[in-house]
Design an enzyme around this catalytic site. Structure first.
Site, PDB file in Angstrom:
ATOM      1  N   CYS A  35       1.032  -1.716   0.135  1.00  0.00           N
ATOM      2  CA  CYS A  35      -0.145   0.027  -0.495  1.00  0.00           C
ATOM      3  C   CYS A  35       0.949   0.796   0.269  1.00  0.00           C
ATOM      4  O   CYS A  35       0.321   2.082  -0.628  1.00  0.00           O
ATOM      5  CB  CYS A  35      -0.681   0.192   1.039  1.00  0.00           C
ATOM      6  SG  CYS A  35       0.297  -0.149   2.573  1.00  0.00           S
ATOM      7  N   ASP A  37       2.768   2.553   2.908  1.00  0.00           N
ATOM      8  CA  ASP A  37       2.129   3.896   3.567  1.00  0.00           C
ATOM      9  C   ASP A  37       3.511   2.396   5.027  1.00  0.00           C
ATOM     10  O   ASP A  37       4.141   1.646   4.048  1.00  0.00           O
ATOM     11  CB  ASP A  37       1.386   2.510   4.571  1.00  0.00           C
ATOM     12  CG  ASP A  37      -0.290   2.694   4.452  1.00  0.00           C
ATOM     13  OD1 ASP A  37      -0.217   3.815   3.896  1.00  0.00           O
ATOM     14  OD2 ASP A  37      -0.954   2.659   4.456  1.00  0.00           O
ATOM     15  N   CYS A  60      -2.314   2.637   7.637  1.00  0.00           N
ATOM     16  CA  CYS A  60      -4.177   2.143   8.069  1.00  0.00           C
ATOM     17  C   CYS A  60      -4.186   2.196   9.781  1.00  0.00           C
ATOM     18  O   CYS A  60      -3.018   1.432  10.667  1.00  0.00           O
ATOM     19  CB  CYS A  60      -4.886   0.914   7.203  1.00  0.00           C
ATOM     20  SG  CYS A  60      -4.168  -0.094   7.873  1.00  0.00           S
ATOM     21  N   CYS A 104      -0.480  -5.264   7.128  1.00  0.00           N
ATOM     22  CA  CYS A 104      -0.452  -4.451   7.318  1.00  0.00           C
ATOM     23  C   CYS A 104       0.785  -4.764   8.158  1.00  0.00           C
ATOM     24  O   CYS A 104       1.033  -4.159   9.237  1.00  0.00           O
ATOM     25  CB  CYS A 104      -1.358  -3.451   7.851  1.00  0.00           C
ATOM     26  SG  CYS A 104      -2.703  -2.760   6.728  1.00  0.00           S
TER      27      CYS A 104
END
Ligand code: FES
Length: 127
Positions: A35, A37, A60, A104
């Site tokens: 992603c 991030d 996130c 994540c």
């Protein structure tokens, strides 16, 4: 709508150890290839133990919850013990994560390990 467990929600709403450490002994930064991030971990080391652990992320909600949990699990541990904290053990500790959010959970433990490696490298250079 993704369903998160109670523990995940708690760490997401009240993340522990957010921030940075100005005179950190080690810093680890990783980006999530899935992603994009970012996650940064800061550590303070005393007597081969993690005296303080803090993190900053643009990730996130799941990444926030994971890092918060990683920081809690890592504090007070020896460097070797902290290196054994895995993405899997963190997700388990949180009571599981939705499948599409598992990527994540990679950020937290990876950034912590990188911070420890950064510290160990610095020690080597000192000698
Ligand atoms: Fe990027 Fe979760 S979507 S860390």
């Amino acid at each position: 709508m993704i369903m998160y467990g109670k523990k995940v929600m708690d760490h997401f709403m009240n993340p522990r150890n957010v921030g940075d450490i100005k005179d950190a002994d080690g810093i680890g930064e990783v980006g999530n290839p899935v992603c994009g991030d970012m996650m940064t971990f800061y550590i303070k080391v005393k007597d081969n133990k993690l005296d303080d652990v803090k993190f900053k992320t643009f990730g996130c909600g799941a990444a926030i919850a994971v890092s918060s949990m990683v920081s809690e699990m890592a504090k007070g541990k020896t460097l070797d013990e902290a290196l054994k904290i895995s993405n899997k053990s963190v997700a388990e500790e949180l009571g599981g994560l939705p499948k599409n959010k598992l990527h994540c959970s990679n950020l937290g433990a990876d950034a912590l390990h990188k911070a420890i490696e950064n510290y160990q490298e610095k020690q080597k250079n000192k000698k």
